[in-house]
Scaffold this motif. Structure first.
Motif, mmCIF file in Angstrom:
data_model
loop_
_atom_site.group_PDB
_atom_site.id
_atom_site.type_symbol
_atom_site.label_atom_id
_atom_site.label_comp_id
_atom_site.label_asym_id
_atom_site.label_seq_id
_atom_site.Cartn_x
_atom_site.Cartn_y
_atom_site.Cartn_z
ATOM 1 N N ARG A 129 50.976 83.556 49.033
ATOM 2 C CA ARG A 129 50.954 82.524 47.993
ATOM 3 C C ARG A 129 50.342 83.031 46.695
ATOM 4 N NH1 ARG A 129 48.369 78.290 51.811
ATOM 5 N NH2 ARG A 129 50.058 78.064 53.303
ATOM 6 N N HIS A 130 49.395 83.920 46.825
ATOM 7 C CA HIS A 130 48.719 84.428 45.630
ATOM 8 C C HIS A 130 48.238 85.840 45.949
ATOM 9 C CE1 HIS A 130 47.358 83.193 41.647
ATOM 10 N NE2 HIS A 130 46.256 83.888 41.828
ATOM 11 N N ILE A 131 48.503 86.759 45.040
ATOM 12 C CA ILE A 131 48.144 88.161 45.270
ATOM 13 C C ILE A 131 47.131 88.601 44.209
ATOM 14 C CG2 ILE A 131 49.003 90.530 45.412
ATOM 15 C CD1 ILE A 131 51.750 89.342 46.152
ATOM 16 N N TYR A 132 46.034 89.161 44.688
ATOM 17 C CA TYR A 132 44.990 89.694 43.815
ATOM 18 C C TYR A 132 45.021 91.218 43.891
ATOM 19 C CZ TYR A 132 43.064 84.956 44.297
ATOM 20 O OH TYR A 132 42.891 83.595 44.324
ATOM 21 N N LEU A 133 44.421 91.835 42.896
ATOM 22 C CA LEU A 133 44.190 93.278 42.930
ATOM 23 C C LEU A 133 42.738 93.512 42.559
ATOM 24 C CD1 LEU A 133 46.431 96.179 41.787
ATOM 25 C CD2 LEU A 133 44.105 96.067 40.882
ATOM 26 N N ALA A 134 42.023 94.273 43.374
ATOM 27 C CA ALA A 134 40.611 94.558 43.133
ATOM 28 C C ALA A 134 40.480 95.703 42.143
ATOM 29 C CB ALA A 134 39.907 94.899 44.444
ATOM 30 N N ALA A 140 52.043 93.333 58.747
ATOM 31 C CA ALA A 140 50.632 93.078 59.062
ATOM 32 C C ALA A 140 50.153 91.802 58.375
ATOM 33 C CB ALA A 140 49.785 94.272 58.633
ATOM 34 N N PHE A 141 50.616 91.577 57.152
ATOM 35 C CA PHE A 141 50.228 90.354 56.443
ATOM 36 C C PHE A 141 50.746 89.122 57.178
ATOM 37 C CE2 PHE A 141 51.506 86.956 53.525
ATOM 38 C CZ PHE A 141 50.249 86.590 53.060
ATOM 39 N N LYS A 142 52.007 89.150 57.612
ATOM 40 C CA LYS A 142 52.579 88.011 58.321
ATOM 41 C C LYS A 142 51.803 87.723 59.604
ATOM 42 C CE LYS A 142 57.350 88.693 56.695
ATOM 43 N NZ LYS A 142 58.729 89.087 57.101
ATOM 44 N N ALA A 143 51.363 88.767 60.286
ATOM 45 C CA ALA A 143 50.656 88.590 61.557
ATOM 46 C C ALA A 143 49.216 88.096 61.359
ATOM 47 C CB ALA A 143 50.639 89.918 62.317
ATOM 48 N N SER A 144 48.666 88.238 60.152
ATOM 49 C CA SER A 144 47.250 87.910 59.908
ATOM 50 C C SER A 144 46.982 86.411 59.843
ATOM 51 C CB SER A 144 46.782 88.553 58.598
ATOM 52 O OG SER A 144 47.374 87.903 57.473
ATOM 53 N N GLY A 145 48.008 85.620 59.497
ATOM 54 C CA GLY A 145 47.802 84.191 59.332
ATOM 55 C C GLY A 145 47.140 83.830 58.018
ATOM 56 N N ALA A 146 46.967 84.789 57.141
ATOM 57 C CA ALA A 146 46.338 84.542 55.841
ATOM 58 C C ALA A 146 47.353 83.989 54.860
ATOM 59 C CB ALA A 146 45.733 85.834 55.294
ATOM 60 N N ALA A 147 46.840 83.223 53.889
ATOM 61 C CA ALA A 147 47.713 82.689 52.841
ATOM 62 C C ALA A 147 47.644 83.536 51.573
ATOM 63 C CB ALA A 147 47.306 81.256 52.512
ATOM 64 N N LEU A 148 46.527 84.236 51.411
ATOM 65 C CA LEU A 148 46.293 85.030 50.210
ATOM 66 C C LEU A 148 46.203 86.503 50.570
ATOM 67 C CD1 LEU A 148 43.396 82.851 48.718
ATOM 68 C CD2 LEU A 148 45.859 82.538 48.387
ATOM 69 N N ALA A 149 46.399 87.372 49.589
ATOM 70 C CA ALA A 149 46.292 88.814 49.820
ATOM 71 C C ALA A 149 45.615 89.463 48.625
ATOM 72 C CB ALA A 149 47.667 89.436 50.044
ATOM 73 N N LEU A 172 36.598 75.312 59.672
ATOM 74 C CA LEU A 172 36.368 76.051 60.910
ATOM 75 C C LEU A 172 36.089 75.094 62.067
ATOM 76 C CD1 LEU A 172 35.834 78.710 62.470
ATOM 77 C CD2 LEU A 172 33.452 78.556 61.696
ATOM 78 N N LYS A 173 35.260 74.107 61.796
ATOM 79 C CA LYS A 173 34.917 73.144 62.841
ATOM 80 C C LYS A 173 36.117 72.320 63.260
ATOM 81 C CE LYS A 173 31.540 69.496 63.838
ATOM 82 N NZ LYS A 173 30.409 68.692 63.291
ATOM 83 N N LYS A 174 36.977 72.009 62.308
ATOM 84 C CA LYS A 174 38.122 71.153 62.571
ATOM 85 C C LYS A 174 39.281 71.903 63.212
ATOM 86 C CE LYS A 174 41.212 67.891 60.208
ATOM 87 N NZ LYS A 174 41.548 67.258 58.901
ATOM 88 N N SER A 175 39.535 73.129 62.701
ATOM 89 C CA SER A 175 40.740 73.844 63.141
ATOM 90 C C SER A 175 40.467 75.074 63.991
ATOM 91 C CB SER A 175 41.556 74.269 61.915
ATOM 92 O OG SER A 175 40.859 75.253 61.164
ATOM 93 N N GLY A 176 39.211 75.538 64.000
ATOM 94 C CA GLY A 176 38.878 76.728 64.767
ATOM 95 C C GLY A 176 39.027 78.026 63.990
ATOM 96 N N ALA A 177 39.436 77.951 62.731
ATOM 97 C CA ALA A 177 39.584 79.162 61.913
ATOM 98 C C ALA A 177 39.289 78.827 60.459
ATOM 99 C CB ALA A 177 40.999 79.733 62.037
ATOM 100 N N ARG A 178 38.744 79.806 59.759
ATOM 101 C CA ARG A 178 38.468 79.636 58.331
ATOM 102 C C ARG A 178 39.716 79.986 57.517
ATOM 103 N NH1 ARG A 178 33.009 79.250 57.453
ATOM 104 N NH2 ARG A 178 31.639 80.076 59.092
ATOM 105 N N PRO A 179 39.762 79.557 56.251
ATOM 106 C CA PRO A 179 40.782 80.085 55.342
ATOM 107 C C PRO A 179 40.625 81.595 55.234
ATOM 108 C CG PRO A 179 39.668 78.198 54.382
ATOM 109 C CD PRO A 179 38.899 78.567 55.609
ATOM 110 N N ARG A 180 41.726 82.325 55.118
ATOM 111 C CA ARG A 180 41.662 83.787 55.152
ATOM 112 C C ARG A 180 42.349 84.418 53.950
ATOM 113 N NH1 ARG A 180 43.411 84.993 61.451
ATOM 114 N NH2 ARG A 180 41.552 84.105 62.442
ATOM 115 N N ILE A 181 41.896 85.623 53.652
ATOM 116 C CA ILE A 181 42.587 86.463 52.687
ATOM 117 C C ILE A 181 42.807 87.823 53.336
ATOM 118 C CG2 ILE A 181 40.445 87.229 51.556
ATOM 119 C CD1 ILE A 181 42.154 87.270 48.919
ATOM 120 N N PHE A 182 43.992 88.338 53.176
ATOM 121 C CA PHE A 182 44.385 89.617 53.777
ATOM 122 C C PHE A 182 44.045 90.739 52.800
ATOM 123 C CE2 PHE A 182 47.647 92.945 54.340
ATOM 124 C CZ PHE A 182 47.503 93.225 55.700
#
Length: 623
Positions: free
Chosen positions: A579-584, A544-553, A491-501
């Motif tokens: 890149r990787h898809i989870y199911l809750a 919506a996933f493409k617009a989120s900037g997340a790598a995971l879903a 976050l400090k380096k890039s301005g954003a945290r890693p994200r999951i959609f």
């Protein structure tokens, strides 16, 4: 409005409820499931039933007298002696009636601590009337061992009566060796050194106690209550034998030893542990031909339960620990400030630590009743179980040749390591919860202030001629905090945290529960969850996933919606570049179909959250 008498008369019209009545109701709710599902177990394997009858004929455990408050100790550990003195005076002026002087190199220093030199000690104690009824406890290590002598010389130089000074000197080479995993000397070489110091302090007129049997060594390393109690017993007996071997009568040696236990947020186990130690030590005294006298038991709130994240929750943990130790009969309590895991606590954190005790004593009146747990079926049973199991382990240590010999043989270390492994697994699976760290994280919490200070660097203490497995202190939250730290750096380096959609499917009624679970699951590892309002169209979901900037879903919804939409949604996410898809949730019979559609993993309550989060980080960093 009815009176109390009327209420009692009304209650008398009903038949008294019995255990069998309760059990019938419980069995009806269990619907064939085994009753053992309701029986808990401690890390020592002790059973905790869901209900207990009153313990008939139970007598209070002899300890702190009724209406006698415990000493409110305040930790003094600032490396700058002038600052430490200012803190000590302020604490004593605002409710503390004791000072825990933590010197650099002590087991409880945690990176800071006082300078053990005579000059620094004189500055720290300037203006402190140590003969006016306040308690002084020293936490020293091998490198700061001379602090005890310097304080005794300070008392003599000031012309004070040593017998009027309530000082616990904290001599504990066994505890230091256990933490370090080494000793420059053998036990036969250590004995004359500690007994010589004790005899010298006693000859000066100090009443002691002098030697500390410190259970924090085991607790800080992740050990169990039984292991902590057995360690304290074996250490205390080792010191008792050493003092007697120096020509001091056992009756006098009896008052030269005290104990220190860790108090954590497990109310019932903490209360039972403090009560058990009194009973166990009384048994040692009886076996030694002594008339039992109440052992002085000092309490420190637990280091291992502190978290760096959501540090204010540490206040609640400390409150429960103080409550439990106080009701368990502790003679003094030292509350670790809630920011100690982050650095040197500031004035606010110190005030909160001090006031935790003041409120419980002055407003809640916890000290008015002696051993309030006496007669409680659950706590009496737990106390007795701890006594029996700890005594067996103590006997095992004694058969090995005593505490020092058992350390050389790694007897206690192996047992602590096994318990720590199970404890860490429970933390990883979030079966043991640390609010703010392993559950309910806040990625946007404000930074907590601590003081800037330069730690004291002490010269090494002797060559480690005798080595054994160490028992280093640990904090339970560290593995999750390390992931959060990586997130902060990004976050400090890039301005954003890693994200999951969060690919929420259906309506809020369908997905809210699992989306909430998934958010907490991933954000405990510093992976920010991107929430959504719910989708029915796979194409809209992919956009919506493409617009989120997340790598995971992560797919989130009810089992019913999963059956209808999860396969198509997973394919859409995969095609959109996830890149990787989870199911809750648990997939049940549809696991093969979900995996064929692109779902890689399933996150569930009780699963290894830490391993899943570490794997997610690896996947993001490989991309």
């Amino acid at each position: 409005m009815t009176s109390v008498t009327d209420d009692l008369r009304l209650a008398a019209d009903f038949a008294p409820a019995t255990y069998d009545d309760w059990r019938k109701l419980v069995d009806g709710v269990l619907k064939g499931a085994p009753f053992e599902k309701l029986v808990g177990k401690t890390y020592d394997g002790l059973k905790i039933d869901p209900i207990y009858p009153r313990a008939r004929g139970a007598a209070p455990v002899a300890g702190r007298p009724a209406a006698a408050p415990w000493q409110i100790m305040q930790r003094i550990d600032h490396p700058d002696a002038t600052m430490a003195n200012a803190q000590a005076l302020h604490d004593l002026e605002n409710g503390a009636n004791g000072l825990t002087l933590v010197f650099a190199g002590a087991n409880g220093a945690h990176g800071f601590g006082l300078d053990p030199s005579a000059e620094a000690i004189t500055k720290v104690l300037d203006g402190v009337f140590i003969d006016a009824g306040i308690g002084i406890e020293l936490q020293i290590g091998p490198q700061s061992r001379m602090a005890a002598i310097h304080i005794a010389e300070y008392v003599k130089r000031r012309g004070l009566d040593p017998a009027a000074c309530d000082i616990r000197f904290g001599i504990d080479p066994l505890g230091a060796g256990a933490v370090w995993g080494s000793s420059p000397y053998s036990w036969p070489e250590i004995v004359p050194a500690i007994t010589g110091a004790i005899k010298g302090l006693a000859a000066m007129g100090f009443k002691g106690p002098f030697a500390a049997a410190d259970g924090r060594v085991i607790h800080d390393a992740g050990g169990s209550e039984v292991q902590e109690l057995a360690f304290v017993l074996a250490t205390g007996v080792a010191y008792l034998r050493a003092i007697e071997s120096a020509g001091i009568a056992l009756e006098d040696a009896q008052g030269m030893i005290y104990a220190r236990l860790a108090a954590d947020a497990d109310q019932f186990l903490t209360m039972a542990k403090f009560r058990a130690l009194r009973l166990l030590w009384a048994r040692v005294e009886q076996a030694s031909g002594l008339v039992p006298k109440p052992l002085f038991i000092a309490a420190d709130t637990a280091w291992r339960m502190l978290t760096q994240r959501d540090a204010y929750v540490n206040m609640l943990r400390a409150t429960m620990a103080t409550f439990s130790a106080g009701l368990g009969g502790a003679d003094s309590i030292n509350v670790l400030p809630h920011t100690l895991a982050l650095g040197l606590p500031d004035a606010f954190a110190r005030r909160a630590a001090r006031n935790t005790q003041l409120v419980l004593l002055e407003e809640s009146n916890l000290a008015k009743v002696s051993d309030p747990a006496a007669g409680s079926g659950g706590i009496e049973t737990l106390t007795q179980q701890l006594c029996e199991t700890a005594w067996s382990l103590f006997q095992e240590i004694e058969k090995a040749g005593g505490m020092f010999a058992s350390l050389e043989q790694s007897l206690i270390q192996r047992k602590v390591a096994a318990t720590r492994k199970v404890r860490e697994a429970n933390i990883a699976r979030r079966k043991e919860v640390l609010t703010g760290a392993t559950e309910f994280p806040n990625l946007h919490e404000a930074q907590v202030a601590v003081l800037e200070a330069q730690p004291i660097v002490l010269a090494p203490y002797g060559e480690a001629k005798i080595k054994f497995d160490p028992l280093p202190p640990m904090r339970l939250a560290v593995p999750f905090e390390q992931l959060r730290d990586r997130s902060d750096q990004i976050l400090k380096k890039s301005g954003a945290r890693p994200r999951i959609f969060l690919a929420n499917l259906g309506t809020p009624a369908d997905f809210t529960a699992r989306a909430t679970f998934a958010r907490s699951f991933f954000e405990t590892g510093g992976i920010e969850a991107v929430d959504t309002e719910g989708f029915a169209d796979p194409a809209a979901l992919a956009n919506a996933f493409k617009a989120s900037g997340a790598a995971l879903a992560c797919l989130c919804s009810s089992d019913k919606v999963y059956a209808a939409q999860a396969t198509a949604s997973a394919k859409a996410l995969q095609d959109a570049g996830a890149r990787h898809i989870y199911l809750a949730g648990r997939p049940g019979e549809q696991e093969a179909a979900f995996r064929a559609a692109g779902v890689h993993d399933f996150i569930v309550a009780g699963g290894d959250a830490l391993a899943a989060l570490q794997d997610a980080w690896q996947r993001m960093e490989r991309a």
